[in-house]
Each structure stands twice: as structure tokens, then as C-alpha cells.
Design an enzyme around this catalytic site. Structure first.
Site, PDB file in Angstrom:
ATOM      1  N   GLU A  25       0.851  -1.199   0.000  1.00  0.00           N
ATOM      2  CA  GLU A  25       0.000   0.000   0.000  1.00  0.00           C
ATOM      3  C   GLU A  25       0.881   1.241   0.000  1.00  0.00           C
ATOM      4  O   GLU A  25       1.997   1.236   0.543  1.00  0.00           O
ATOM      5  CB  GLU A  25      -0.905  -0.019   1.255  1.00  0.00           C
ATOM      6  CG  GLU A  25      -1.820   1.198   1.335  1.00  0.00           C
ATOM      7  CD  GLU A  25      -3.000   1.037   2.286  1.00  0.00           C
ATOM      8  OE1 GLU A  25      -3.025   0.062   3.064  1.00  0.00           O
ATOM      9  OE2 GLU A  25      -3.895   1.916   2.246  1.00  0.00           O
ATOM     10  N   ASN A 172     -12.430  -0.898  -1.601  1.00  0.00           N
ATOM     11  CA  ASN A 172     -11.821  -1.465  -0.394  1.00  0.00           C
ATOM     12  C   ASN A 172     -12.559  -0.930   0.820  1.00  0.00           C
ATOM     13  O   ASN A 172     -12.819   0.279   0.911  1.00  0.00           O
ATOM     14  CB  ASN A 172     -10.348  -1.039  -0.320  1.00  0.00           C
ATOM     15  CG  ASN A 172      -9.733  -1.328   1.051  1.00  0.00           C
ATOM     16  OD1 ASN A 172      -9.439  -2.485   1.379  1.00  0.00           O
ATOM     17  ND2 ASN A 172      -9.564  -0.304   1.869  1.00  0.00           N
ATOM     18  N   GLU A 173     -12.904  -1.794   1.729  1.00  0.00           N
ATOM     19  CA  GLU A 173     -13.561  -1.375   2.985  1.00  0.00           C
ATOM     20  C   GLU A 173     -14.609  -0.291   2.703  1.00  0.00           C
ATOM     21  O   GLU A 173     -14.589   0.789   3.300  1.00  0.00           O
ATOM     22  CB  GLU A 173     -12.530  -0.905   4.018  1.00  0.00           C
ATOM     23  CG  GLU A 173     -11.585  -2.015   4.418  1.00  0.00           C
ATOM     24  CD  GLU A 173     -10.767  -1.763   5.709  1.00  0.00           C
ATOM     25  OE1 GLU A 173     -10.777  -0.626   6.210  1.00  0.00           O
ATOM     26  OE2 GLU A 173     -10.162  -2.722   6.190  1.00  0.00           O
ATOM     27  N   TYR A 247      -7.858  -7.964  11.563  1.00  0.00           N
ATOM     28  CA  TYR A 247      -6.542  -7.760  12.164  1.00  0.00           C
ATOM     29  C   TYR A 247      -6.542  -8.253  13.606  1.00  0.00           C
ATOM     30  O   TYR A 247      -7.565  -8.156  14.302  1.00  0.00           O
ATOM     31  CB  TYR A 247      -6.192  -6.262  12.171  1.00  0.00           C
ATOM     32  CG  TYR A 247      -5.803  -5.728  10.807  1.00  0.00           C
ATOM     33  CD1 TYR A 247      -4.519  -5.900  10.316  1.00  0.00           C
ATOM     34  CD2 TYR A 247      -6.732  -5.047  10.015  1.00  0.00           C
ATOM     35  CE1 TYR A 247      -4.162  -5.409   9.058  1.00  0.00           C
ATOM     36  CE2 TYR A 247      -6.369  -4.558   8.761  1.00  0.00           C
ATOM     37  CZ  TYR A 247      -5.082  -4.743   8.293  1.00  0.00           C
ATOM     38  OH  TYR A 247      -4.721  -4.263   7.053  1.00  0.00           O
ATOM     39  N   GLU A 303      -6.712  -8.695   3.970  1.00  0.00           N
ATOM     40  CA  GLU A 303      -5.957  -7.947   4.982  1.00  0.00           C
ATOM     41  C   GLU A 303      -6.023  -8.725   6.283  1.00  0.00           C
ATOM     42  O   GLU A 303      -7.118  -8.964   6.810  1.00  0.00           O
ATOM     43  CB  GLU A 303      -6.510  -6.528   5.159  1.00  0.00           C
ATOM     44  CG  GLU A 303      -6.189  -5.634   3.979  1.00  0.00           C
ATOM     45  CD  GLU A 303      -6.535  -4.167   4.189  1.00  0.00           C
ATOM     46  OE1 GLU A 303      -6.514  -3.689   5.342  1.00  0.00           O
ATOM     47  OE2 GLU A 303      -6.832  -3.503   3.173  1.00  0.00           O
ATOM     48  N   GLN A 352       1.431  -5.360   5.980  1.00  0.00           N
ATOM     49  CA  GLN A 352       1.776  -5.089   4.582  1.00  0.00           C
ATOM     50  C   GLN A 352       3.169  -5.614   4.352  1.00  0.00           C
ATOM     51  O   GLN A 352       3.925  -5.753   5.293  1.00  0.00           O
ATOM     52  CB  GLN A 352       1.732  -3.566   4.276  1.00  0.00           C
ATOM     53  CG  GLN A 352       0.361  -2.970   3.991  1.00  0.00           C
ATOM     54  CD  GLN A 352      -0.339  -2.430   5.231  1.00  0.00           C
ATOM     55  OE1 GLN A 352       0.185  -2.559   6.320  1.00  0.00           O
ATOM     56  NE2 GLN A 352      -1.504  -1.813   5.062  1.00  0.00           N
TER      57      GLN A 352
END
Ligand code: AHR
Length: 501
Positions: A25, A172-173, A247, A303, A352
Site C-alpha cells: 500500500e 476497499n472497505e 486484524y 488484509e 503489509q
């Protein structure tokens, strides 16, 4: 003795290499410095890509790379990143640290990086602040092998032949940084945007990924599947994949905890929160099964990883964190879970790849270190493209707080094309080693080799001590008559490879 059961005759599914994918990213020092230093840098590079990092990623067989974000994706306008570098627009990276983004790394550079890595490309489009036309034109620019203003522009910019875009994410999101949409709204927009993502190549279809839920938002999954799944075989429906983001965050956002300075309570809490991935995948899969019983749509965990407080003294917007044996265990646990769900999980991308959250490499100027997480991917690479086989291990609960106990061991096993059984195991106990007796049902075995990554839970690699945590050969292992015997040390990740005949 703890029993490990393996039955190579019972195949459970194919492990897509992309389960071990990565995510890059425009965030902090991930792209600039971590991957790309520019052609004029003193740091050794090929067409601007740093050689040390490319070599390290190739060694661990990186299968796919996602780009350009993350939250950055829904503010990224691809035309800003093509053409002569000196003419490219400079802008503020509003999400990540408010720094100047000079767009010197754009579509051509990303595709060049994938070429050097020999990996597949996963591009995330901008639905949050971009238009249908912009997204559609990006695909045309990259993949059309004919005459069109956009194909001609690509050629003018130095790329004669079209590229292959393997995966494409539509936003994304979008429930958060990608436009704060409600699931019904997103799902309808998805149907519209994806209509104009044309497959210009006769030989290849782009795998289209719809934005999936934030962690345990099961309603999101239900509504997107209900609205967007069209049951007419792979590559003919509206979607091929649904993303999931989760996460491991041990504390509240304001105080997530240090990446290196943590105690046993925080260690076990981190592992317990990681194990929640199992429940998330099972429950989202059950919802997807309602609409897609044949598993045409892949769950794409694009992710995942540990998210701690930034390293002291670094820019809070850059999310730079260190990486310890605890991170190695989190990687090992998650990769074992993904393997076990390989009939639904078709890709996963740790966040990442360099210098950000749970990175496999960290850089400082011309120096690079491989993190403990790197070494786990390098051990698990043998699962790529192999067949998952039935396995289980006896467990007991370990930990220091009654509410945060975890099973001591996790495992997954695959059989590859060369008849090698790949067994990966994690021992979550920070204090105890376990004697393991592995029973390989009806298996003729020829030889065994093993590797281990272990240490104290806070151990990590620094630029002054880059090899403190590394894999070692593990020879104290016996194989006779289909029985494996060995002791797995505390807080460790192991790879055992058994050649069968
Ligand atoms: O990985 C950091 C950010 O986390 C990503 O940009 C975003 O998608 C997620 O919220």
C-alpha cells in the site's frame, strides 16, 4: 506423548498458492523505500525495485501482490500515476501521514515489480471516490490488445503488449474508509461497476472481488452475497471473490500495545484473538454456502496480521512496527487456518509486505532484515499448490489468565506433487515443549527433514542483529514404520517434510 494424526489418503482440497499472498500500500515506507527506490538510487535496484527485497520475496515464493491499497485505493486515481515521472501529479496522502505522494510508482511500476517477482497481480480499484468510467478505463488501459485511445496511451507510455490482471477488487472497505456505504448500497453499486470490467483477453478472465465484511459483520456478507452472487459458473457471474478483513489487535485503538515490549498476558491474548480467524471463516463460509453451495466464490482474506502501536519515535501515520516470535506464531496459526479452509479461502494477503504492520521485510537505508514472519512464509511455501490432507493434533489449554487460554498446538498438512508430505506445526506455549508421536496412516515413508523457528517470545531481528531469529535445521526427529517422533520446543513454528513412496 501428544498424538498427531495424519491421513494422506484423505484429500481435503487444493491449497491455492495465493493463500500466501501479500499486500502493498502507499502507506509510510512500504512502497517508497521498502520496495521502490527509483532508478537513480545508490541502493542496488533493477528499474527502481530494490534488489535485496525482490530476491528475498522470490526466495519465499511470493505468489501474488495486492496494490495500491487499502484505504489509499479509494482515493487513488490511476491516471495520476502514468506518463513521464516529472509530469506526474503530486498530491497529499490524506490517509497516511499527510505526506506528499509524487506518483512515481504507478501502474507500470507495479506491473514491473510483479514481473520481477514472478507473481500474480491483484489491483484494487477505486469505487469510493472514482467513477465507473475511470475503473473501466483502467482495465482497458492495462489489458486491451487492440486499437483504442487507452491502449494507444499505454503504448505511448512504453508498454506495447497488454498486461495480465489476475485479480481486481471493486473498492476497499466500502463500509468504512471506502465511502461509508451501507451493504445494500454497496452491493447495487458493485453490480454496476463490475459490469464495465471487461475481459478483453480471450484466454484469461479477471477474477472480480467484491468488498466483503469488516471482521464479524455477518449481515454485510449476507446482503452482498444475496445481491451479487449469480449462479452461472466461474467467470460468468458478477463476482468471483468476497474479501474479509480481520486484524489481530491486542488492546484498544489508543493503546494497542508494543510490538516488542509485551508480557505473557499480552502474548496469549494476541494468540487468542488470532484464533478468532477460525470462527470468522467458518461463519462467513456458512452464509456464503446459503447462496453458493458449490463454492464458486472464494473468500479472500486480503488484509490480516498483527496491528500494534508504532515504533517509538516514528510517524504515527506510517504504522511502522517491529516483528517478533509472537508475530511468527500469529503467521503460523493463520496460515494453518487458511490451509484447513482451502475449499473456500482462495487467497489471503498479509498487511503489509514491507515497513508497515506485520511485514516480512523491514528496511533502513540500504539495509534490509527478514522478520520472523518472513521465515514462517519461507517454511510454509511448500504448501503452495499442494493437496490438503486430513490431520489433527491433541491439544491442551495453555495461558496465564483463565479467560484467555489457547490450545497449545495448531497444525496443517499437505501432500505435494512430488509425494512430499508437508507438516506445519505451531507450539503456542511460551513455557512448555511437547513430545509428539505422529501417526501417518497407511503411508510408506522414505525420509524426513525438518526446520524450526523458535526463541523467546520477544525475540526479533534488528538492523544491527539481523539473524537473531532465523530458521534452523532440526535433526532430532525419528521416522520408522510410519511413526514420527520428536519434541517441539516452546513458542516455535516447525516444518516437517516427509518423502513418501
Ligand atoms: O492496513 C492498514 C489499513 O487497514 C488499510 O489501508 C485499510 O484497508 C485497513 O483499514
Amino acid at each position: 506423548m501428544t498424538k498427531l494424526y495424519i491421513n494422506p489418503n484423505r484429500k481435503k482440497g487444493h491449497i491455492n498458492p495465493e493463500i500466501q499472498g501479500h499486500f502493498s500500500e502507499h502507506l509510510g515506507r512500504c512502497i517508497y523505500e521498502g520496495l521502490y527506490v527509483g532508478e537513480n538510487s545508490d541502493i542496488p535496484n533493477v528499474n527502481g525495485m530494490r534488489t535485496d527485497v525482490v530476491e528475498a520475496l522470490k526466495e519465499m515464493r511470493i505468489p501474488v501482490l495486492r496494490w495500491p491499497g487499502g484505504c489509499f485505493a479509494d482515493e487513488y486515481h490511476w491516471k495520476d500515476g502514468i506518463g513521464k515521472k516529472e509530469k506526474r501529479k503530486k498530491m497529499i496522502n490524506t490517509h497516511w501521514g499527510g505526506v506528499v505522494e509524487d506518483n512515481s510508482f504507478g501502474t507500470h511500476e507495479f506491473m514491473e515489480l510483479c514481473r520481477q517477482l514472478g507473481c500474480k497481480s491483484y489491483i484494487n480499484g477505486n469505487m469510493g471516490s472514482g467513477t465507473v468510467r475511470e475503473m473501466s478505463e483502467w482495465i482497458e488501459y492495462m489489458t486491451l490488445d487492440g486499437v483504442s485511445p487507452l491502449a494507444d496511451l499505454r503504448k505511448e507510455n512504453g508498454q506495447e503488449k497488454p498486461w495480465k490482471v489476475d485479480y481486481f477488487g471493486v473498492g476497499n472497505e466500502n463500509w468504512g474508509c471506502g465511502g461509508n456505504m451501507l451493504p445494500e448500497y454497496y452491493a447495487n453499486e458493485y453490480r454496476r461497476y463490475q459490469t464495465y470490467l471487461r475481459n478483453y483477453s480471450k484466454d484469461h478472465s479477471i477474477f472480480k472481488i467484491a468488498c466483503g465484511p469488516n471482521s464479524g459483520d455477518y449481515e454485510w456478507t449476507d446482503i452482498v452475497m444475496k445481491t451479487c452472487f449469480k449462479n452461472c459458473g466461474p467467470n460468468h457471474g458478477f463476482m468471483n471473490g468476497l474479501s474479509l478483513h480481520y486484524y489481530t489487535v491486542p488492546g484498544p485503538w489508543e493503546n494497542k500495545g508494543s510490538a516488542t515490549d509485551f508480557d505473557l498476558e499480552s502474548y496469549y491474548l494476541t494468540l487468542k484473538k488470532t484464533l478468532f480467524m477460525e470462527e470468522l471463516i467458518s461463519r462467513h463460509t456458512a452464509i456464503m454456502d446459503k447462496y453458493d453451495k458449490d463454492h464458486e466464490v472464494g473468500l479472500i482474506v486480503d488484509e490480516w496480521g498483527n496491528w500494534f502501536d508504532v515504533e517509538p519515535g516514528t510517524n504515527p501515520g506510517f504504522l511502522y512496527q517491529q516483528n517478533t516470535i509472537r508475530d511468527a506464531l500469529v503467521a503460523g496459526i493463520n496460515l494453518n487456518i487458511f490451509n484447513k479452509h482451502c475449499d473456500r479461502v482462495k487467497m489471503a494477503n498479509i498487511a503489509q509486505i514491507a515497513n508497515v504492520l506485520q511485514s516480512v521485510v523491514l528496511t533502513e537505508g540500504e539495509k534490509m532484515v527478514k522478520t520472523p514472519t518472513y521465515h514462517v512464509f519461507n517454511m510454509y511455501k511448500y504448501h503452495q499448490d499442494a493437496e490438503l490432507v486430513e490431520s489433527s493434533v491433541e491439544t491442551e489449554l495453555v495461558g496465564v489468565e483463565k479467560d484467555n487460554m489457547v490450545p497449545n498446538l495448531t497444525e496443517s498438512v499437505s501432500l505435494d506433487k512430488d509425494g512430499v508430505l508437508n507438516i506445519t506445526l505451531t507450539n503456542l506455549s511460551a513455557e512448555k515443549a511437547y513430545d509428539i508421536r505422529g501417526v501417518l496412516v497407511d503411508t510408506n515413508c522414505k525420509s524426513v527433514q525438518a526446520k524450526i523457528l523458535s526463541g523467546k517470545i520477544n525475540d526479533h531481528n534488528t538492523f544491527d542483529d539481523p539473524m537473531r531469529v532465523k530458521t534452523e535445521e532440526f535433526s532430532d526427529i525419528n521416522l520408522a514404520g510410519g511413526i514420527l517422533e520428536f519434541t517441539i520446543p516452546s513458542s516455535s513454528v516447525m516444518l516437517i517434510r516427509v518423502q513418501t513412496v
